[in-house]
Design an enzyme around this catalytic site. Structure first.
Site, PDB file in Angstrom:
ATOM      1  N   HIS A  69       0.943  -1.042   0.075  1.00  0.00           N
ATOM      2  CA  HIS A  69      -0.036  -0.027  -0.154  1.00  0.00           C
ATOM      3  C   HIS A  69       0.573   1.313   0.120  1.00  0.00           C
ATOM      4  O   HIS A  69       2.023   0.961   0.316  1.00  0.00           O
ATOM      5  CB  HIS A  69      -0.742  -0.093   1.164  1.00  0.00           C
ATOM      6  CG  HIS A  69      -0.052   0.307   2.583  1.00  0.00           C
ATOM      7  ND1 HIS A  69       0.168  -0.821   3.303  1.00  0.00           N
ATOM      8  CD2 HIS A  69       0.402   1.250   3.159  1.00  0.00           C
ATOM      9  CE1 HIS A  69       1.005  -0.299   4.385  1.00  0.00           C
ATOM     10  NE2 HIS A  69       1.164   0.966   4.297  1.00  0.00           N
ATOM     11  N   HIS A 149       5.206   6.667  -0.931  1.00  0.00           N
ATOM     12  CA  HIS A 149       5.872   5.503  -1.205  1.00  0.00           C
ATOM     13  C   HIS A 149       5.417   4.262  -1.254  1.00  0.00           C
ATOM     14  O   HIS A 149       4.183   4.220  -0.367  1.00  0.00           O
ATOM     15  CB  HIS A 149       7.442   5.399  -0.373  1.00  0.00           C
ATOM     16  CG  HIS A 149       6.843   5.191   0.923  1.00  0.00           C
ATOM     17  ND1 HIS A 149       6.531   6.168   1.566  1.00  0.00           N
ATOM     18  CD2 HIS A 149       6.747   4.165   1.725  1.00  0.00           C
ATOM     19  CE1 HIS A 149       6.053   5.811   2.953  1.00  0.00           C
ATOM     20  NE2 HIS A 149       6.344   4.558   3.097  1.00  0.00           N
TER      21      HIS A 149
HETATM   22  O1  ACK Z   1       4.935   1.542   5.099  1.00  0.00           O
HETATM   23  P1  ACK Z   1       4.137   2.823   5.580  1.00  0.00           P
HETATM   24  O2  ACK Z   1       3.633   3.874   4.708  1.00  0.00           O
HETATM   25  O3  ACK Z   1       4.785   3.258   7.115  1.00  0.00           O
HETATM   26  O4  ACK Z   1       2.855   2.312   6.070  1.00  0.00           O
HETATM   27  C1  ACK Z   1       2.638   1.737   7.464  1.00  0.00           C
HETATM   28  C2  ACK Z   1       1.316   2.173   8.105  1.00  0.00           C
HETATM   29  O5  ACK Z   1       1.580   3.558   8.453  1.00  0.00           O
HETATM   30  C3  ACK Z   1       0.906   1.327   9.245  1.00  0.00           C
HETATM   31  O6  ACK Z   1       1.920   1.125  10.055  1.00  0.00           O
HETATM   32  C4  ACK Z   1       2.714   4.049   8.434  1.00  0.00           C
HETATM   33  N1  ACK Z   1       3.372   4.912   9.652  1.00  0.00           N
HETATM   34  C5  ACK Z   1       3.664   4.183  10.569  1.00  0.00           C
HETATM   35  N2  ACK Z   1       3.705   5.131  11.509  1.00  0.00           N
HETATM   36  C6  ACK Z   1       3.761   6.447  10.731  1.00  0.00           C
HETATM   37  C7  ACK Z   1       3.913   7.639  11.060  1.00  0.00           C
HETATM   38  N3  ACK Z   1       4.209   8.219  12.330  1.00  0.00           N
HETATM   39  N4  ACK Z   1       3.916   8.654  10.034  1.00  0.00           N
HETATM   40  C8  ACK Z   1       3.668   8.247   8.999  1.00  0.00           C
HETATM   41  N5  ACK Z   1       3.364   7.052   8.410  1.00  0.00           N
HETATM   42  C9  ACK Z   1       3.361   6.089   9.422  1.00  0.00           C
HETATM   43  C10 ACK Z   1       3.799   2.709   8.085  1.00  0.00           C
END
Ligand code: ACK
Length: 217
Positions: A69, A149
């Site tokens: 995703h 990303h």
């Molecule tokens: O791979 P990602 O973009 O990085 O997808 C997962 C999703 O949310 C579920 O955990 C993203 N994620 C986790 N913490 C944060 C944060 N503090 N800021 C932005 N994205 C986050 C994680």
């Protein structure tokens, strides 16, 4: 009795559909396997192992994600800043459940993460939080949407949030005019940015169908 208050999800994003999900995973594995065989990469393997002369098996180093995703808003069940406003945003509500094409324009690898950079369309950018980049120290001044990303894999003990931070780090170096060693590959041109940071700019973007939705875990 009235319906219970709707709970805010862990995060919102575009979820890759089948067969795009498999296509992207295969392309990423191909890229990582190829990277591992390059002399230019082997020369810097100490970035990954901490030891000179020790080679790294990237497929062992990383644990690949099964379903892919592109996060738009990390809401943390309502605890993150702006979570409620995002959930109530009409653009978010209107687009919920809609399918669009994500354009993957680069792959990147660091000792912590493997990801694909996503180039968002104007319409997709409407779903992108205003502070996604500005909330990250060192990323101020990068264009809105720069952080977009898909996390493809993480090293042991590394959280997925790191992938977007690694991307912003590389983009900040690019913006400063740092253009490391360049290797031409079939898929595009590969640059090294020091400290185990590599980015392959794809000659042909990869198109992936994705559904805008949310996840509770
Ligand atoms: O791979 P990602 O973009 O990085 O997808 C997962 C999703 O949310 C579920 O955990 C993203 N994620 C986790 N913490 C944060 C944060 N503090 N800021 C932005 N994205 C986050 C994680």
């Amino acid at each position: 009795k009235e319906l219970e208050e709707v709970k805010i999800p862990l995060f919102y994003g575009w979820f890759l559909m089948s067969p795009a999900n498999e296509k992207v995973k295969c392309s990423a594995i191909d890229f990582v396997k190829t990277l591992d065989t390059l002399e230019a990469f082997k020369k810097h393997s100490a970035d990954f192992t901490g030891k000179a002369e020790k080679e790294v098996d990237l497929e062992q180093h990383f644990k690949a994600k099964a379903s892919l995703h592109c996060t738009t808003k990390f809401s943390n069940y309502g605890k993150a800043e702006g979570a409620k406003e995002y959930a109530q945003n009409l653009v978010v509500k209107d687009h919920f459940g809609s399918v669009s094409e994500l354009s993957l324009i680069a792959f990147f690898v660091t000792p912590r993460t493997v990801g694909a950079r996503v180039s968002l369309t104007k319409e997709q950018l409407q779903l992108w939080p205003v502070d996604a980049e500005s909330s990250v120290p060192g990323a101020t001044g990068l264009p809105h949407g720069s952080r977009a990303h898909v996390t493809l894999a993480c090293a042991a003990g590394v959280e997925a949030v790191q992938t977007g931070l690694d991307l912003l780090d590389i983009l900040a170096l690019q913006k400063d005019g740092q253009q490391g060693e360049l290797v031409e590959m079939e898929l595009g041109s590969l640059s090294y940015y020091g400290e185990g940071r590599w980015m392959l700019a794809l000659r042909e973007p990869i198109c992936a169908s994705a559904c805008f939705s949310s996840s509770y875990k």
